[in-house]
Enzyme design. Structure first.
Site, PDB file in Angstrom:
ATOM      1  N   HIS A   1       2.163  -0.321   0.917  1.00 25.78           N
ATOM      2  CA  HIS A   1       2.436   0.828   0.933  1.00 25.78           C
ATOM      3  C   HIS A   1       2.525   2.209   0.007  1.00 25.78           C
ATOM      4  O   HIS A   1       1.816   2.660   0.246  1.00 25.78           O
ATOM      5  CB  HIS A   1       3.871   0.551   1.715  1.00 25.78           C
TER       6      HIS A   1
ATOM      7  N   HIS B   1       0.956   6.188  -3.019  1.00 31.08           N
ATOM      8  CA  HIS B   1       1.547   7.219  -3.323  1.00 31.08           C
ATOM      9  C   HIS B   1       1.860   7.654  -5.300  1.00 31.08           C
ATOM     10  O   HIS B   1       3.046   7.548  -5.852  1.00 31.08           O
ATOM     11  CB  HIS B   1       3.476   7.919  -3.100  1.00 31.08           C
TER      12      HIS B   1
ATOM     13  N   LYS C   1      -6.277  11.433   3.755  1.00 31.07           N
ATOM     14  CA  LYS C   1      -4.414  11.581   3.211  1.00 31.07           C
ATOM     15  C   LYS C   1      -3.983  12.645   3.783  1.00 31.07           C
ATOM     16  O   LYS C   1      -4.815  13.313   2.779  1.00 31.07           O
ATOM     17  CB  LYS C   1      -4.215  10.862   2.283  1.00 31.07           C
TER      18      LYS C   1
END
Length: 282
Positions: free
Chosen positions: A156, A172, A218
């Site tokens: 993730h 990220h 995103k």
């Protein structure tokens, strides 16, 4: 800032000072911020605030270093769609262990480990600590709406996932962003700011941005840029184990930052990422 936040800030400053593999902005890499991204998810391409890629240059020699090599080997081990069960092959499990072995040897993780042992949050022996890290980051779990294990903290946060084919969640990490952009899979849409956030700076190590990936958008992501895998891995592990609050306020180097860290069942990382609050006056 609480006493605990101050203590954690001092520790993260130590991690920062010992991140010997961090790249230097403008020298080891260059980014091109261009325009501000649109405010809405699913923005059409005509509101794209950036006509060019985010990264204009990265010295890829850094990717030959042990932790970078081990990290990059993990990026193709996952199904990006949530709901698609993950199957971990023996080779992929070996790659996970190789990455942990490489990270545990670094100055940043040694500092983090020592501190966690002092706080009685981690085992002192390396084998036990590595098992703890494996469980937090690599053990699979079922994300919301899925009946089978389809996700992990590592996937993730560092690799990224898609939900319903239209939304990018997680993702990220700057190395994955750079490599995916280089392959033509990322369309950088511009930087994100609001009334309370500082203007981004091409020579700083943090950025909020919008991008599309694998047909999904995103709407707003936040990442460190140019830091080593071991710095992020150490920082996020610390925040996960130290803070029940899910938002930790820390100050280090030039940055006043909130580290968001959502737990999943108190055993795994659900998501974690930095939010820049302000630049510190230096």
């Amino acid at each position: 800032m609480t006493e605990g936040d101050r203590e954690l800030s001092a520790l993260i400053q130590e991690l920062w000072d010992n991140d010997t593999n961090r790249l230097r902005p403008g020298i080891d890499y260059r980014i091109s911020l261009q325009g501000k991204a649109g405010d809405l998810a699913g923005v059409p391409d005509d509101s794209d605030g950036a006509g060019m890629p985010l990264f204009s240059f990265v010295d890829e020699n850094i990717f030959k270093k042990e932790t970078f090599l081990a990290f990059i080997s993990l990026l193709d081990n996952y199904e990006s769609d949530t709901g698609e069960p993950e199957i971990v092959t023996p080779e992929e499990e070996m790659e996970n262990h190789r990455f942990l072995d490489s990270v545990i040897k670094t100055p940043t993780m040694k500092i983090a480990h020592k501190y966690l042992v002092e706080k009685r949050l981690s085992p002192e022996d390396t084998t036990g600590f590595k098992q703890q890290l494996y469980k937090i980051w690599f053990e699979l779990y079922a994300r919301k709406g899925s009946s089978k294990p389809d996700s992990s903290g590592f996937e993730h946060v560092f690799v990224g996932e898609t939900r319903g084919g239209h939304t990018v969640i997680g993702f990220h990490n700057w190395i994955q962003l750079y490599l995916q952009e280089k392959l033509g899979h990322i369309d950088y849409k511009g930087y994100s700011v609001n009334a309370n956030s500082p203007q981004p700076d091409e020579n700083k190590h943090m950025l909020a941005l919008q991008f599309s990936w694998k047909n999904g958008i995103k709407p707003k992501g936040s990442i460190f840029i140019g830091v080593s895998p071991e710095f992020e891995f150490s920082l996020y592990t610390l925040c996960f184990l130290m803070s029940p609050n899910e938002r930790v306020k820390v100050s280090f180097n030039l940055y006043d930052v909130e580290i968001v860290c959502h737990h999943y069942n108190q055993k795994h990382i659900g998501t974690t990422y930095p939010v820049l609050v302000k630049y510190l006056n230096v």
